[in-house]
Design a protein around this motif. Structure first.
Motif, PDB file in Angstrom:
ATOM      1  N   VAL A 637       0.861  -1.180   0.000  1.00  0.00           N
ATOM      2  CA  VAL A 637       0.000   0.000   0.000  1.00  0.00           C
ATOM      3  C   VAL A 637       0.900   1.234   0.000  1.00  0.00           C
ATOM      4  O   VAL A 637       1.834   1.329   0.794  1.00  0.00           O
ATOM      5  CB  VAL A 637      -0.944   0.036   1.225  1.00  0.00           C
ATOM      6  CG1 VAL A 637      -1.804   1.303   1.207  1.00  0.00           C
ATOM      7  CG2 VAL A 637      -1.820  -1.211   1.256  1.00  0.00           C
ATOM      8  N   ILE A 638       0.615   2.165  -0.900  1.00  0.00           N
ATOM      9  CA  ILE A 638       1.392   3.399  -1.003  1.00  0.00           C
ATOM     10  C   ILE A 638       0.664   4.503  -0.236  1.00  0.00           C
ATOM     11  O   ILE A 638      -0.514   4.764  -0.481  1.00  0.00           O
ATOM     12  CB  ILE A 638       1.570   3.821  -2.471  1.00  0.00           C
ATOM     13  CG1 ILE A 638       2.266   2.709  -3.260  1.00  0.00           C
ATOM     14  CG2 ILE A 638       2.356   5.119  -2.560  1.00  0.00           C
ATOM     15  CD1 ILE A 638       3.640   2.366  -2.761  1.00  0.00           C
ATOM     16  N   HIS A 639       1.384   5.130   0.696  1.00  0.00           N
ATOM     17  CA  HIS A 639       0.846   6.283   1.429  1.00  0.00           C
ATOM     18  C   HIS A 639       1.597   7.518   0.950  1.00  0.00           C
ATOM     19  O   HIS A 639       2.723   7.788   1.365  1.00  0.00           O
ATOM     20  CB  HIS A 639       1.023   6.092   2.930  1.00  0.00           C
ATOM     21  CG  HIS A 639       0.611   7.298   3.728  1.00  0.00           C
ATOM     22  ND1 HIS A 639       1.497   8.034   4.486  1.00  0.00           N
ATOM     23  CD2 HIS A 639      -0.600   7.911   3.875  1.00  0.00           C
ATOM     24  CE1 HIS A 639       0.862   9.035   5.064  1.00  0.00           C
ATOM     25  NE2 HIS A 639      -0.402   8.990   4.711  1.00  0.00           N
ATOM     26  N   ALA A 640       1.005   8.271   0.039  1.00  0.00           N
ATOM     27  CA  ALA A 640       1.648   9.424  -0.598  1.00  0.00           C
ATOM     28  C   ALA A 640       0.839  10.671  -0.305  1.00  0.00           C
ATOM     29  O   ALA A 640       0.021  11.102  -1.122  1.00  0.00           O
ATOM     30  CB  ALA A 640       1.782   9.186  -2.101  1.00  0.00           C
ATOM     31  N   ASP A 641       1.050  11.249   0.883  1.00  0.00           N
ATOM     32  CA  ASP A 641       0.278  12.424   1.277  1.00  0.00           C
ATOM     33  C   ASP A 641       0.985  13.729   0.939  1.00  0.00           C
ATOM     34  O   ASP A 641       0.438  14.810   1.176  1.00  0.00           O
ATOM     35  CB  ASP A 641      -0.029  12.377   2.774  1.00  0.00           C
ATOM     36  CG  ASP A 641       1.235  12.430   3.625  1.00  0.00           C
ATOM     37  OD1 ASP A 641       2.317  12.090   3.101  1.00  0.00           O
ATOM     38  OD2 ASP A 641       1.142  12.800   4.804  1.00  0.00           O
ATOM     39  N   ASP A 642       2.203  13.648   0.408  1.00  0.00           N
ATOM     40  CA  ASP A 642       2.947  14.866   0.068  1.00  0.00           C
ATOM     41  C   ASP A 642       3.534  14.765  -1.336  1.00  0.00           C
ATOM     42  O   ASP A 642       4.660  15.190  -1.586  1.00  0.00           O
ATOM     43  CB  ASP A 642       4.065  15.108   1.088  1.00  0.00           C
ATOM     44  CG  ASP A 642       5.097  13.983   1.098  1.00  0.00           C
ATOM     45  OD1 ASP A 642       4.782  12.884   0.615  1.00  0.00           O
ATOM     46  OD2 ASP A 642       6.222  14.222   1.575  1.00  0.00           O
ATOM     47  N   ARG A 643       2.780  14.202  -2.255  1.00  0.00           N
ATOM     48  CA  ARG A 643       3.291  13.926  -3.595  1.00  0.00           C
ATOM     49  C   ARG A 643       3.822  15.184  -4.272  1.00  0.00           C
ATOM     50  O   ARG A 643       4.898  15.176  -4.866  1.00  0.00           O
ATOM     51  CB  ARG A 643       2.196  13.285  -4.456  1.00  0.00           C
ATOM     52  CG  ARG A 643       2.688  12.841  -5.840  1.00  0.00           C
ATOM     53  CD  ARG A 643       1.569  12.205  -6.634  1.00  0.00           C
ATOM     54  NE  ARG A 643       0.526  13.177  -6.928  1.00  0.00           N
ATOM     55  CZ  ARG A 643       0.584  14.021  -7.974  1.00  0.00           C
ATOM     56  NH1 ARG A 643       1.609  13.999  -8.792  1.00  0.00           N
ATOM     57  NH2 ARG A 643      -0.399  14.875  -8.191  1.00  0.00           N
ATOM     58  N   GLU A 644       3.070  16.291  -4.181  1.00  0.00           N
ATOM     59  CA  GLU A 644       3.491  17.509  -4.868  1.00  0.00           C
ATOM     60  C   GLU A 644       4.818  18.023  -4.315  1.00  0.00           C
ATOM     61  O   GLU A 644       5.718  18.393  -5.067  1.00  0.00           O
ATOM     62  CB  GLU A 644       2.411  18.601  -4.750  1.00  0.00           C
ATOM     63  CG  GLU A 644       1.121  18.290  -5.490  1.00  0.00           C
ATOM     64  CD  GLU A 644       0.227  17.322  -4.739  1.00  0.00           C
ATOM     65  OE1 GLU A 644       0.553  16.985  -3.571  1.00  0.00           O
ATOM     66  OE2 GLU A 644      -0.791  16.892  -5.310  1.00  0.00           O
ATOM     67  N   ALA A 645       4.949  18.042  -2.978  1.00  0.00           N
ATOM     68  CA  ALA A 645       6.183  18.527  -2.366  1.00  0.00           C
ATOM     69  C   ALA A 645       7.358  17.612  -2.697  1.00  0.00           C
ATOM     70  O   ALA A 645       8.468  18.082  -2.990  1.00  0.00           O
ATOM     71  CB  ALA A 645       6.014  18.640  -0.854  1.00  0.00           C
ATOM     72  N   PHE A 646       7.116  16.308  -2.664  1.00  0.00           N
ATOM     73  CA  PHE A 646       8.198  15.367  -2.956  1.00  0.00           C
ATOM     74  C   PHE A 646       8.624  15.476  -4.418  1.00  0.00           C
ATOM     75  O   PHE A 646       9.820  15.441  -4.730  1.00  0.00           O
ATOM     76  CB  PHE A 646       7.755  13.939  -2.639  1.00  0.00           C
ATOM     77  CG  PHE A 646       8.885  12.943  -2.635  1.00  0.00           C
ATOM     78  CD1 PHE A 646       9.599  12.706  -1.476  1.00  0.00           C
ATOM     79  CD2 PHE A 646       9.254  12.269  -3.786  1.00  0.00           C
ATOM     80  CE1 PHE A 646      10.657  11.805  -1.465  1.00  0.00           C
ATOM     81  CE2 PHE A 646      10.295  11.376  -3.787  1.00  0.00           C
ATOM     82  CZ  PHE A 646      11.002  11.141  -2.626  1.00  0.00           C
ATOM     83  N   GLU A 647       7.667  15.591  -5.306  1.00  0.00           N
ATOM     84  CA  GLU A 647       7.991  15.731  -6.729  1.00  0.00           C
ATOM     85  C   GLU A 647       8.788  17.001  -6.976  1.00  0.00           C
ATOM     86  O   GLU A 647       9.722  17.017  -7.782  1.00  0.00           O
ATOM     87  CB  GLU A 647       6.710  15.736  -7.562  1.00  0.00           C
ATOM     88  CG  GLU A 647       6.024  14.383  -7.682  1.00  0.00           C
ATOM     89  CD  GLU A 647       6.776  13.440  -8.609  1.00  0.00           C
ATOM     90  OE1 GLU A 647       7.693  13.906  -9.315  1.00  0.00           O
ATOM     91  OE2 GLU A 647       6.456  12.244  -8.621  1.00  0.00           O
ATOM     92  N   ALA A 648       8.424  18.080  -6.300  1.00  0.00           N
ATOM     93  CA  ALA A 648       9.131  19.342  -6.508  1.00  0.00           C
ATOM     94  C   ALA A 648      10.555  19.280  -5.982  1.00  0.00           C
ATOM     95  O   ALA A 648      11.474  19.844  -6.596  1.00  0.00           O
ATOM     96  CB  ALA A 648       8.368  20.485  -5.834  1.00  0.00           C
TER      97      ALA A 648
END
Length: 789
Positions: A637-648
């Motif tokens: 299970v992927i928990h990605a609650d900060d995708r935008e910040a991590f991508e940036a």
């Protein structure tokens, strides 16, 4: 009537007050009122409080007639409070996410106690987070609520108002109030705990208490002009004993309170910046008088604190000062001596290395290391075992710091970094194997073979791609990186995506070996008995579902905070689940400051592969561990609650939403829903994992290490052949071995607030909708990723 009245004194905290108030107003549990008490602050604290009150009706401001310290300010807030429970914060403190929800749940579980003592962490001005050393006193095991007589050790927890929640009616009926001056928490905390008919504890860290950098001898910011502010601790101790003396039934607490008093007095006296130099002798003299006045005969001082008791009781100021000066002189002499010794040692080692470089390379020697000196493991660990098995004529050695030597097998030589033995092995071993890089001072010699194993499939941007990611590349020396790449002879690759990525971001003349991840061989060789034994050694209760939680490093954060409220997650899922919490190797410490029986911190465990075998499911974000875990064919299970910040900040090579290894949660509530509904192990998650495994685990058949050794050492590049994924039989999870399915349906607590329930329902609908879209577009997504890879 709100559930909580959060009272915040505000004096000279203009730089910190917004974060404090935001931490309260952004809580997931919003049944609260926030009372900000402006103690006639000369800065903009009052104006900031007014701005918050203007935009949020839950905020009220109170202005005192004059400044008397945080105690009277809190009293003014109590007078205005209407909530069931009082919560205290200093103006530079913050509540941790979901803290009030956890407190509310614990209050309900323990029958509305008079006092709840919860965990806290200190945040020094340097930025690190330090857990209270007495946090173990807050264990939630055992009967609750209780009285202080049942757990007297609770008096050792820091005597502060901001780590306690008090029932407002109990405070009013008992007439409790904060006195003026410094150390006002002492005559509040001890009487409140002694008078409480019911007490409960909560291990969870709910408050981050800031320790600000103030000038020596100036006291706290509440008393910026008084260098003698800490003298107030003497009067506050008198108030504590006055409360006890007026109530004969509390006489049993005098010896305990006396020891706490001595500890408090010593903390002030010995503190580096607590007292002006010319006031220390006077303080110790007055402390001696208090010692004699409040000492209870027949109760000797504890062995570990007899020195401080003697110093205070006999007023040994001059002797203490002489010892301090001796220690200071010793440090001043020792520092240049140590620097000189280090310089001489470094020069000797450099000379030793130059001599060793002129001696022949030994074809029967191999040197291994992983993660810059950590213990035996990862791909180099699996290859070291394969060397001993398939090429026994080669003697192996492992480089690790002394604290990790116990992880190295008995048949392998142990070498400590930056020693003569280390430089000898580096200069004369034919085979050098590492998953990051050896020392940058390494001189690669003709005849040496350097194998770079890496430590996973690249999802995050790596190597030269970080040149466009300054947040992630702050400490990367790209010139040194390329010099290291020029020394590589072989690079291991687990799949085609990794091969293409490594060749681009680490350009060099090396040979890629697409043989799989040697560290994953154990997944195909392990037995169900191995899994049972591993779970027993980790303390995983039989019959529970073990979730391995392994988040990755955040380059855009100075400190690596826990992104999930693991205790809340387990409360919602019920007793059938436990969590194995694993910190990233760059985290530098445990992921969970105070583990519990159901949250087991395994950050220091030497083998992440063993943790994978012991678990039933993996929860991660952008960690490459997902690619290894897919070879086990267990739920991810992927928990990605900060995708935008991590991508940036770091960026990924493909979007996990387009080619996921399982269900994806965008928030903590969605993650809970995925496990509560059974979606984590449903048919759609199985289909996604199967496609993911086909793409990224083509060679992980249990013989990767053998293929590498046969190619690099024995010169047999064509053997053994790869077993197709469909024909592999990785060891099943413990739940599958037991012949029963893991829990798939978890009832929701009936006490959850309506607003949260509505939000969770919407998020669950969004998750289902996203899954539906993923099912519809699976073929297109796979084709897109195929073209990308």
């Amino acid at each position: 009537m709100p559930r909580f009245s959060v009272i915040v004194p505000a004096y000279r905290v203009q730089a910190y007050l917004p974060a404090c108030l935001e931490s309260v107003l952004s809580q997931s549990y919003d049944d609260l009122e926030l009372i900000v008490v402006d103690g006639r602050s000369p800065d903009a604290s009052g104006e900031i409080a007014g701005e918050f009150a203007a935009r949020d009706p839950r905020v009220r401001t109170v202005r005192t007639a004059r400044h008397e310290g945080p105690g009277p300010a809190r009293n003014a807030g109590i007078a205005e409070a209407t909530g069931d429970y009082l919560v205290f914060l200093d103006g530079d403190d913050t509540l941790t996410p979901h803290a009030l929800r956890s407190i509310a749940d614990r209050l309900k579980e323990t029958g509305e106690p008079d006092v709840l003592v919860h965990g806290h962490a200190l945040v020094p001005w340097t930025g690190e987070i330090v857990r209270d050393p007495f946090a173990g006193m807050l264990t939630e095991q055992g009967p609750a609520p209780f009285r202080l007589e049942d757990r007297p050790g609770l008096l050792r927890v820091r005597a502060s108002a901001w780590n306690k929640v008090c029932r407002r009616e109990f405070v009013g009926d008992g007439g409790f109030a904060f006195p003026p001056g410094r150390h006002a928490d002492l005559p509040w905390t001890y009487p409140v705990l002694m008078a409480a008919e019911s007490i409960a504890t909560l291990e969870r860290v709910c408050v981050h208490h800031r320790q600000r950098n103030v000038p020596a001898g100036s006291g706290r910011a509440e008393f910026p002009t008084s260098g003698r502010a800490d003298f107030d601790v003497l009067d506050q101790c008198d108030r504590v004993f006055g409360y006890v003396d007026a109530r004969p039934e509390l006489a049993q607490w005098r010896p305990v309170l006396f020891r706490r008093m001595v500890d408090d007095l010593w903390a002030v006296f010995s503190g580096r910046d607590r007292l002006p130099r010319d006031a220390r002798a006077e303080f110790l003299r007055r402390a001696r008088d208090h010692y004699r006045a409040h000492r209870t005969p027949g109760h000797p001082a504890p062995v570990g604190s007899r020195l401080r008791h003697t110093t205070i009781r006999r007023n040994l100021y001059r002797i203490h000062r002489a010892l301090e000066l001796g220690q200071l002189l010793g440090r001043r002499i020792a520092r240049p001596t140590v620097r000189l010794a280090r310089a001489l040692r470094a020069a000797a080692l450099r000379l030793h290395y130059r001599v060793q470089l002129r001696l022949p390379v030994r074809a029967d020697r191999a040197l291994f290391a992983a993660y810059g000196g950590r213990g035996h493991g990862c791909n180099p660990g699996a290859l070291e075992e394969a060397f001993r098995t398939l090429a026994p004529h080669i003697r192996t050695a492992w480089v690790a710091e002394p604290e990790h030597h116990h992880t190295i097998p008995t048949g392998t030589r142990r070498i400590t970094p930056d020693t003569a033995a280390y430089w000898t092995a580096l200069a004369r071993s034919k085979y050098l194997v590492h998953n990051t890089d050896f020392d940058r001072r390494l001189v690669k010699r003709p005849g040496q073979v350097l194998v770079q194993t890496h430590h996973g499939t690249p999802l995050k941007h790596m190597g030269l791609d970080l040149q466009e990611r300054p947040a992630a590349a702050a400490d990367v020396d790209f010139a040194a990186l390329l010099r290291g790449v020029d020394q590589w002879d072989y690079v291991l690759s687990p799949n085609r995506h990794a091969t293409l990525t490594w060749e681009r971001v680490h350009p060099g003349r090396y040979t890629v070996l697409p043989y799989g991840q040697p560290r994953n061989d154990v997944f195909q060789r392990a037995t169900s008995e191995d899994v049972r034994r591993l779970r027993e050694s980790l303390g995983v209760p039989e019959g529970t579902v073990a979730i391995l939680y392994a988040p990755t490093h955040r380059d855009y954060r100075r400190t690596q905070h826990l992104r999930l409220d693991l205790e809340r997650l387990l409360r919602r899922l019920g007793p059938g689940f436990v969590v194995l919490a694993r910190a990233h190797h760059r985290h530098g410490g445990p992921l969970v400051p105070v583990p519990t029986p159901r949250v087991i911190d395994v950050s220091d465990h030497p083998s992440v592969e063993s943790l994978c075998l012991a678990s039933d499911a993996l929860v991660t974000d952008y960690s490459s561990l997902m690619f290894d875990y897919a070879g086990l064919d267990r739920p991810i299970v992927i928990h990605a609650d900060d995708r935008e910040a991590f991508e940036a900040a770091r960026g990924t090579y493909f979007d996990l939403r387009s080619f996921a290894p399982g269900a994806i949660a965008r928030s903590e509530d969605e993650l809970i829903d995925i496990f509560a509904s059974g979606h984590w192990r449903g048919s759609r998650s199985t289909q996604l994992r199967s496609a993911f495994r086909e793409r990224f685990c083509p060679y992980d058949d249990g013989r990767a290490a053998e293929r590498v050794v046969r190619h690099v050492v024995l010169g047999e590049p064509q053997s053994p052949p790869v077993i197709p994924p469909a024909e592999r039989q990785p060891v099943p999870s413990a739940a599958a071995t037991a012949g029963r399915a893991p829990l798939t349906s978890v009832p929701r607590p009936a006490t959850e607030p309506t607003a949260v329930a509505r939000t969770t329902s919407r998020e669950r609908t969004a998750t289902v909708a996203e899954t539906s879209v993923m099912e519809t577009t699976a073929t297109v997504a796979e084709t897109s990723v195929t073209e990308t890879l």
